[in-house]
Enzyme design. Structure first.
Site, PDB file in Angstrom:
ATOM      1  N   CYS B  70      47.593  -1.454  -5.441  1.00 28.41           N
ATOM      2  CA  CYS B  70      47.833  -0.280  -4.602  1.00 28.41           C
ATOM      3  C   CYS B  70      48.621   0.790  -5.352  1.00 28.41           C
ATOM      4  O   CYS B  70      48.664   1.938  -4.950  1.00 28.41           O
ATOM      5  CB  CYS B  70      48.507  -0.660  -3.297  1.00 28.41           C
ATOM      6  SG  CYS B  70      49.915  -1.720  -3.499  1.00 28.41           S
ATOM      7  N   HIS B 119      51.548   0.274 -23.445  1.00 30.65           N
ATOM      8  CA  HIS B 119      51.356   0.471 -22.008  1.00 30.65           C
ATOM      9  C   HIS B 119      51.055  -0.854 -21.304  1.00 30.65           C
ATOM     10  O   HIS B 119      51.668  -1.189 -20.295  1.00 30.65           O
ATOM     11  CB  HIS B 119      50.234   1.479 -21.751  1.00 30.65           C
ATOM     12  CG  HIS B 119      50.007   1.749 -20.292  1.00 30.65           C
ATOM     13  ND1 HIS B 119      50.863   2.519 -19.545  1.00 30.65           N
ATOM     14  CD2 HIS B 119      49.050   1.306 -19.445  1.00 30.65           C
ATOM     15  CE1 HIS B 119      50.432   2.559 -18.297  1.00 30.65           C
ATOM     16  NE2 HIS B 119      49.336   1.828 -18.201  1.00 30.65           N
TER      17      HIS B 119
END
Lengths: 268, 458
Positions: B70, B119
Site C-alpha cells: 500500500c 534502494h
C-alpha cells in the site's frame, strides 16, 4: 595480595556498572558479572586464608568486618542475578561493595590475638546473622534507588535510555519488600543473639551502648517499613525512600558509631 | 528532476562498463505519489500473476519482479539497456493500469546500478519505510520474491540481489535496535504497561467508552496477555457488545468508580465534554485499592480524566499528547539506529557490486587461466621431482606438453566467454561454479543466504 585483587576487580566492575547507566550493552552486563565473580573468588580466598590463620571468623576488627559485609552483599547479588536477571542491578550494587572494600582497605589488617571476650562461638552466630541482614538491607536500598529512578521516568514521562534498561516497577517493589522481610528477621536474631552473648560474657543483656542504641533505631525503621506496608499499603515510592533511609542508618551504625560515639563494640 | 539525474549518472557508468546486464528499478512510493495514484497502480492479488507474465513478454527485460504494497509499487528488472528498459516499464505501468503516462511520470523514480542496489537494500531493511524500522515490508518483499520465483520470472542477477537484500535486512534487524522502540499508540501503551507491571496476565484491564484507537489499543493489550477485561459505556448495549468481543464483562456506567477499584490498566475514550474522574475521587479509589499501582491512558479529546491525577502516588496517567511524545522520542531513537543501518547497507552494496563485477567475462577468464596454470604448475613440479634421470631437455618438452594441453582445453571456453551472447552472465556464473573460481568468499555468503532462505522463506 588477595584482598587487593578483589578490590581491583570490584572497582572495575563498579566502573563498568556506572558506565552501564549511560550506555548499556549485553557485553557490559556480562563483563560486570565476570569481573565480580573473579573479584569474589579472590575475596573468598582472602577470607578463608584469614580464618585458617587466625582460627576465628574474620569479623573482629573494622577491616575484616567491612570486607565481610561486602562479601555478603556480593553473595546476595549473585543469588538475585541468577534468579531475577534484573539488568543494571550491578550498577547499583557494585559501587556500594567497592566503597565498603575501600574503607576496609584503609584500616590496619594484621591478624592479632583476639580479645578474650570475643573468643566464643557466639561470635560466628551473632555477626554472620547481622551481616546477612545488613546485606539484605544494602541490596534492598540499591533496588529502592532503581525503583525511584524508574518511577520518576514514568511520572515525568521522560522515557530515556535508563527507562528502557531498568526493570518494571512491580518487580522492583516486590523485591525490595522481599529483601527487607528476609533481612529483618535475620537482624532481629542478630540482636537477640547479641544480647544473649552479652549476658554470658559481660553479665548484662543490654547496656545502652551507642551501637546497641543505633541498632535498635535501625530495627525500628525496618519494623516500620514492614508495618506500614502491610497495614497502610505503603508501597512503591514511600517504601523505597524508607528503605534507603534505613540503609543510611545501617551505615551510620556500622561506621559512625565507632568513630563518633565510642562504645564497647570497638571492633565492629 | 532528481530522478532523471539519477538515470543519467548511472547509465553513463554502466554504458562505460559495457555490461549487458543492469539492475533497473522503476517505481513510486508514499513520498512521490499520493494515495489516489498508488491505488491505481497497485498490483493486487490476481493482477500480479498477469503482470509478471506480461513483463516476461517484454524482450528488453531479462528478469523482473514486482513489489506492490500500500506504500509502494516497484518493478525490479535486469535489462540490457537501462534507458530502453525504463521506457518499457513506464509504458507497461501505463498500459496495464490504464493510466496516462503523463500522470505517472512525475511520481516515478528510476534507479540503476549502485543506486538501485542501495534502494533495494534500504527497502528490505525498512530504512525507506514510512515508519523506519517497521518490519512488515520485509515480509512483503519476501512474498513478492517467492511469487516471482514460482513464476520463474527472475534469474541469476535478481535472485542473488534479493537474497542479499534479505540478508541485509537480517543484519539490520540483529545488529541495530531499529525496531526496538514502540512507534504507535497501541505499542507505546503496552510498552509502558510492561514497565509498571511484571506480568500483564495478572492485571485487569478496563475500557471506558469506545473508539477505533481505544479498541485497537485494547486488542493489543489482550494480545500481550491481559485476560480479565471490564468494559463500560454510556450506552450499556455497546458495552455488552465490546465485552463480548473482548471476552470480558460489561459494567453499568454509573458503577464506573466501584469498578475502577479492581482495574489496574485503564483506557478511557469517551465523548464526554468534562472530567469523568476527579482527583478527589481517584484518591478514594487508591485508598480502596491499598495503593495498588494503576496505569491510566486517557485518549479522549477533550480529556476525560483530571490530569492532576498523575500526581497521586502509584497512579500513572498518560493522555494522548504524552503518548505522542513517547512515540516521537522513539522515532528519533529509530532514526539514530537507522544511521548504523545505512553503514551496513554501504558495506553490503560493495560486496554485492564486487560479485556483480565478477560476472563480466574478463575477470572470469583471468581467474580460469590462473587456476589452470596453478594446477598445471603444481602437478608438473610434483612429477618432475619424482622423475630421476630425466634430462633438462626432456623436462622442458614435458612442460611444453602440459602447457599446450591447458591451452587447447581452455581455448573454447575462453572464446565463448569473449563473444557477446544471450544470457552471458548465466554462462559466466556457470563457468565460475563449474571451475570453483573465486569461491572462497562466495561460499560463505551463499550459505548464509541459503540459511536465511530456509528459515525465513519457507
Amino acid at each position: 595480595m588477595l584482598f587487593e585483587f578483589a578490590l581491583t576487580f570490584y572497582f572495575i566492575a563498579a566502573v563498568f556498572g556506572i558506565i552501564g547507566l549511560f550506555k548499556w550493552t549485553k557485553v557490559t552486563s556480562r563483563l560486570i558479572l565476570i569481573l565480580t565473580v573473579i573479584g569474589f573468588l579472590f575475596h573468598t580466598a582472602n577470607i578463608v586464608a584469614r580464618y585458617l590463620k587466625g582460627g576465628y571468623i574474620p569479623v573482629t576488627n573494622i577491616h575484616e568486618a567491612s570486607s565481610f559485609f561486602g562479601w555478603c552483599i556480593v553473595l546476595l547479588f549473585f543469588l538475585l542475578e541468577y534468579r531475577y536477571k534484573l539488568g543494571l542491578l550491578g550498577s547499583f550494587i557494585m559501587p556500594i561493595v567497592f566503597i565498603l572494600m575501600l574503607s576496609s582497605s584503609i584500616f590496619p589488617r594484621e591478624i592479632k590475638e583476639v580479645p578474650p571476650v570475643l573468643r566464643s562461638y557466639w561470635l560466628g552466630i551473632h555477626t554472620v546473622l547481622a551481616f546477612l541482614g545488613y546485606a539484605a538491607f544494602a541490596v534492598a536500598s540499591g533496588i529502592a534507588i532503581m525503583y525511584l529512578l524508574q518511577e520518576r521516568s514514568l511520572k515525568s514521562k521522560h522515557l530515556g535510555g535508563l527507562f528502557q534498561r531498568l526493570p518494571n516497577l512491580q518487580v522492583l517493589d516486590e523485591l525490595n519488600y522481599r529483601l527487607i522481610s528476609i533481612g529483618f528477621p535475620l537482624f532481629t536474631l542478630a540482636i537477640i543473639t547479641g544480647a544473649l552473648w552479652a549476658n554470658t560474657a559481660l553479665g548484662k543483656y543490654w547496656q545502652w551502648d551507642p551501637k546497641e542504641v543505633f541498632s535498635l533505631i535501625t530495627w525500628f525503621i525496618y519494623a516500620l517499613v514492614l508495618h506500614l506496608r502491610l497495614i497502610s499499603g505503603w508501597r512503591g515510592r514511600k517504601a523505597s525512600i524508607l528503605s534507603i533511609a534505613g540503609f543510611v542508618i545501617v551505615i551510620f551504625t556500622f561506621f559512625g558509631v565507632r568513630f563518633i560515639l565510642k562504645g564497647f563494640h570497638v571492633f565492629v | 528532476m532528481s530522478n532523471s539525474l539519477h538515470l543519467k549518472d548511472s547509465t553513463s557508468r554502466s554504458v562505460g562498463t559495457g555490461r549487458s546486464f543492469n539492475i533497473l528499478i522503476v517505481g513510486l512510493n508514499y513520498k512521490t505519489a499520493g494515495i489516489e495514484i498508488r491505488e491505481k497502480v497497485a498490483f493486487d492479488g490476481g493482477k500480479l500473476g498477469d503482470a509478471l507474465d506480461a513483463l516476461k513478454g517484454v524482450s528488453q527485460l531479462k528478469e523482473n519482479m514486482i513489489l506492490s504494497t500500500c506504500n509502494r509499487v516497484e518493478i525490479y528488472a535486469n535489462v540490457r539497456d537501462v534507458l530502453e528498459g525504463a521506457e518499457c516499464i513506464k509504458n507497461f505501468l501505463s498500459d496495464f493500469h490504464n493510466v496516462p503516462r503523463f500522470m505517472l511520470e512525475k511520481s516515478l523514480y528510476v534507479y540503476t546500478g549502485k543506486d538501485a542496489v542501495r534502494h533495494i537494500f534500504r527497502v528490505a531493511g525498512s530504512l525507506d519505510s514510512m515508519i523506519v524500522g517497521e518490519p512488515q515490508i520485509l515480509g512483503q518483499l519476501k512474498d513478492a520474491f517467492e511469487f516471482a520465483l514460482k513464476r520463474k520470472s527472475t534469474g541469476v542477477l535478481l535472485n542473488r540481489l534479493m537474497r542479499k537484500a534479505l540478508s541485509v535486512a537480517k543484519r539490520v534487524r540483529t545488529e541495530t535496535k531499529i525496531a526496538h522502540a514502540a512507534v504507535s499508540i497501541s505499542f507505546a501503551a503496552v510498552e509502558l504497561a510492561k514497565k509498571i507491571f511484571e506480568d500483564l496476565s495478572r492485571e485487569s484491564f478496563m475500557l471506558i467508552g469506545a473508539g477505533e484507537m481505544a479498541e485497537l489499543a485494547s486488542r493489543h493489550l489482550l494480545r500481550n496477555g491481559v485476560k480479565n477485561v471490564l468494559v463500560t459505556n454510556r450506552t450499556y448495549e455497546r458495552a455488552e457488545e465490546l465485552a463480548r468481543e473482548f471476552n470480558g464483562r460489561a459494567i453499568k456506567f454509573d458503577k464506573l468508580h466501584e469498578a475502577l477499584v479492581h482495574a489496574d490498566i485503564v483506557i478511557c475514550s469517551t465523548g464526554a465534554p468534562h472530567y469523568i474522574i476527579s482527583k478527589a475521587e481517584m484518591h478514594k479509589i487508591m485508598r480502596q485499592r491499598k495503593n495498588k499501582p494503576m496505569f491510566i491512558i486517557d485518549i479522549s479529546v477533550p480529556r476525560n480524566i483530571d490530569p492532576e491525577i498523575n500526581d497521586i502516588e502509584n497512579v500513572y496517567l498518560y493522555d494522548i499528547d504524552d503518548l505522542e511524545g513517547v512515540i516521537d522520542i522513539n522515532i528519533q531513537e529509530r532514526n539514530k539506529e537507522a544511521q548504523k543501518a545505512e553503514k551496513i547497507v554501504d558495506e553490503e552494496i560493495d560486496s554485492f557490486l564486487r560479485w556483480q563485477e565478477s560476472l563480466s567475462a574478463v575477470p572470469t577468464i583471468v581467474a580460469l587461466r590462473q587456476k589452470a596454470e596453478a594446477i598445471r604448475k603444481g602437478e608438473f613440479e610434483k612429477t618432475s621431482r619424482r622423475l630421476n634421470g630425466v634430462g633438462e631437455k626432456e623436462l622442458k618438452k614435458i612442460e611444453a606438453l602440459t602447457n599446450s594441453i591447458i591451452n587447447k582445453l581452455l581455448h573454447m571456453p575462453t572464446t565463448v566467454l569473449k563473444t557477446e551472447i544471450e544470457d552471458k552472465e548465466v554462462m559466466v556464473d556457470i563457468v565460475r561454479r563449474l571451475f570453483g573460481l573465486e569461491i572462497t568468499s562466495e561460499i560463505r555468503t551463499e550459505e548464509e543466504i541459503q540459511d536465511i532462505r530456509d528459515k525465513d522463506l519457507d
